[in-house]
Design a protein around this motif. Structure first.
Motif, short mmCIF file in Angstrom:
data_model
loop_
_atom_site.label_atom_id
_atom_site.label_comp_id
_atom_site.label_asym_id
_atom_site.label_seq_id
_atom_site.Cartn_x
_atom_site.Cartn_y
_atom_site.Cartn_z
N GLY A 4 0.81 -1.22 0.00
CA GLY A 4 0.00 0.00 0.00
C GLY A 4 0.84 1.26 0.00
N GLN A 5 1.89 1.26 0.80
CA GLN A 5 2.79 2.42 0.84
C GLN A 5 3.50 2.60 -0.50
OE1 GLN A 5 5.06 1.11 4.23
NE2 GLN A 5 3.97 2.48 5.63
N ARG A 6 3.85 1.50 -1.14
CA ARG A 6 4.51 1.57 -2.45
C ARG A 6 3.56 2.13 -3.52
NH1 ARG A 6 9.29 -1.41 -2.48
NH2 ARG A 6 9.51 -2.76 -0.66
N ILE A 7 2.30 1.68 -3.46
CA ILE A 7 1.30 2.18 -4.42
C ILE A 7 1.12 3.69 -4.23
CG2 ILE A 7 -1.15 2.14 -5.07
CD1 ILE A 7 -1.08 -0.90 -4.37
N LYS A 8 0.97 4.11 -2.99
CA LYS A 8 0.77 5.54 -2.70
C LYS A 8 1.95 6.36 -3.17
CE LYS A 8 -0.45 8.70 1.02
NZ LYS A 8 -0.85 8.78 2.44
N SER A 9 3.15 5.90 -2.87
CA SER A 9 4.36 6.62 -3.26
C SER A 9 4.47 6.74 -4.79
CB SER A 9 5.58 5.90 -2.70
OG SER A 9 6.76 6.53 -3.11
N ALA A 10 4.21 5.63 -5.49
CA ALA A 10 4.29 5.64 -6.95
C ALA A 10 3.20 6.53 -7.55
CB ALA A 10 4.16 4.22 -7.49
N ARG A 11 2.00 6.51 -6.96
CA ARG A 11 0.90 7.35 -7.45
C ARG A 11 1.25 8.82 -7.29
NH1 ARG A 11 -2.74 10.05 -4.78
NH2 ARG A 11 -2.51 8.89 -2.84
N LYS A 12 1.79 9.17 -6.13
CA LYS A 12 2.16 10.57 -5.90
C LYS A 12 3.30 11.00 -6.81
CE LYS A 12 0.33 11.26 -1.34
NZ LYS A 12 0.33 12.40 -0.47
N ALA A 13 4.26 10.10 -7.06
CA ALA A 13 5.37 10.41 -7.96
C ALA A 13 4.86 10.67 -9.37
CB ALA A 13 6.40 9.28 -7.95
N ALA A 14 3.77 9.99 -9.73
CA ALA A 14 3.15 10.17 -11.04
C ALA A 14 2.21 11.38 -11.06
CB ALA A 14 2.39 8.92 -11.45
N LYS A 15 2.11 12.07 -9.91
CA LYS A 15 1.27 13.26 -9.76
C LYS A 15 -0.20 12.97 -10.10
CE LYS A 15 5.01 16.56 -10.70
NZ LYS A 15 5.64 16.36 -9.46
N MET A 16 -0.68 11.86 -9.53
CA MET A 16 -2.07 11.46 -9.73
C MET A 16 -2.80 11.45 -8.39
SD MET A 16 -1.68 8.22 -12.32
CE MET A 16 -3.41 8.09 -12.65
N THR A 17 -4.08 11.77 -8.44
CA THR A 17 -4.91 11.63 -7.24
C THR A 17 -5.46 10.21 -7.20
OG1 THR A 17 -6.95 12.26 -8.36
CG2 THR A 17 -5.61 14.06 -7.41
N GLN A 18 -6.00 9.85 -6.06
CA GLN A 18 -6.65 8.54 -5.95
C GLN A 18 -7.79 8.44 -6.96
OE1 GLN A 18 -7.84 8.03 -1.85
NE2 GLN A 18 -5.81 7.29 -1.24
N ALA A 19 -8.55 9.52 -7.12
CA ALA A 19 -9.68 9.52 -8.05
C ALA A 19 -9.22 9.33 -9.49
CB ALA A 19 -10.47 10.81 -7.90
N GLN A 20 -8.11 9.96 -9.86
CA GLN A 20 -7.59 9.82 -11.22
C GLN A 20 -7.14 8.40 -11.49
OE1 GLN A 20 -4.67 12.95 -10.86
NE2 GLN A 20 -5.84 14.34 -12.18
N LEU A 21 -6.44 7.80 -10.52
CA LEU A 21 -5.99 6.42 -10.69
C LEU A 21 -7.19 5.48 -10.75
CD1 LEU A 21 -3.82 4.28 -10.90
CD2 LEU A 21 -3.59 4.34 -8.41
N ALA A 22 -8.16 5.72 -9.90
CA ALA A 22 -9.36 4.89 -9.89
C ALA A 22 -10.07 4.94 -11.24
CB ALA A 22 -10.31 5.33 -8.78
N GLU A 23 -10.15 6.15 -11.81
CA GLU A 23 -10.81 6.30 -13.12
C GLU A 23 -10.06 5.51 -14.19
OE1 GLU A 23 -11.93 9.85 -16.23
OE2 GLU A 23 -11.98 10.29 -14.10
N LYS A 24 -8.73 5.59 -14.18
CA LYS A 24 -7.93 4.85 -15.17
C LYS A 24 -8.12 3.34 -15.04
CE LYS A 24 -4.04 7.37 -16.84
NZ LYS A 24 -2.62 7.26 -17.09
N LEU A 25 -8.31 2.88 -13.79
CA LEU A 25 -8.45 1.44 -13.54
C LEU A 25 -9.89 0.97 -13.64
CD1 LEU A 25 -6.06 1.06 -10.48
CD2 LEU A 25 -5.57 0.51 -12.86
N GLY A 26 -10.83 1.91 -13.61
CA GLY A 26 -12.24 1.53 -13.64
C GLY A 26 -12.72 0.93 -12.33
N VAL A 27 -12.17 1.45 -11.22
CA VAL A 27 -12.57 0.98 -9.89
C VAL A 27 -12.99 2.19 -9.06
CG1 VAL A 27 -10.99 -1.00 -9.96
CG2 VAL A 27 -10.23 1.13 -8.90
N PRO A 28 -13.74 1.96 -7.98
CA PRO A 28 -14.09 3.09 -7.11
C PRO A 28 -12.84 3.64 -6.43
CG PRO A 28 -15.41 1.13 -6.59
CD PRO A 28 -14.36 0.71 -7.55
N PHE A 29 -12.81 4.96 -6.17
CA PHE A 29 -11.63 5.54 -5.52
C PHE A 29 -11.43 4.96 -4.13
CE2 PHE A 29 -14.82 8.37 -3.77
CZ PHE A 29 -14.36 8.64 -2.50
#
Length: 66
Positions: A4-29
């Motif tokens: 979980g910490q790795r996912i969060k770190s990588a998401r932030k490094a990619a400058k994405m919000t949880q909502a943006q990542l969720a939209e790309k994956l087609g899952v709820p935020f």
């Protein structure tokens, strides 16, 4: 570091919000939030999809804690 910490770190490094990542994956935020807080663990195929969406290697997200 947990998955979980790795996912969060990588998401932030990619400058994405949880909502943006969720939209790309087609899952709820909420799913992203639960993964990042280690409430739930994503399946290995989901790790692959997260890595593709963020632009990193799947192994970076799922390496065991040292």
């Amino acid at each position: 570091m947990t998955t979980g910490q790795r996912i969060k770190s990588a998401r932030k490094a990619a400058k994405m919000t949880q909502a943006q990542l969720a939209e790309k994956l087609g899952v709820p935020f909420q799913s992203i939030s639960q993964w990042e807080r280690d409430i739930r663990n994503p399946k290995s195929e989901t790790i692959q999809r997260i890595a593709a969406a963020i632009g990193c290697n799947p192994a970076e997200l799922s390496q065991p804690a040292r």
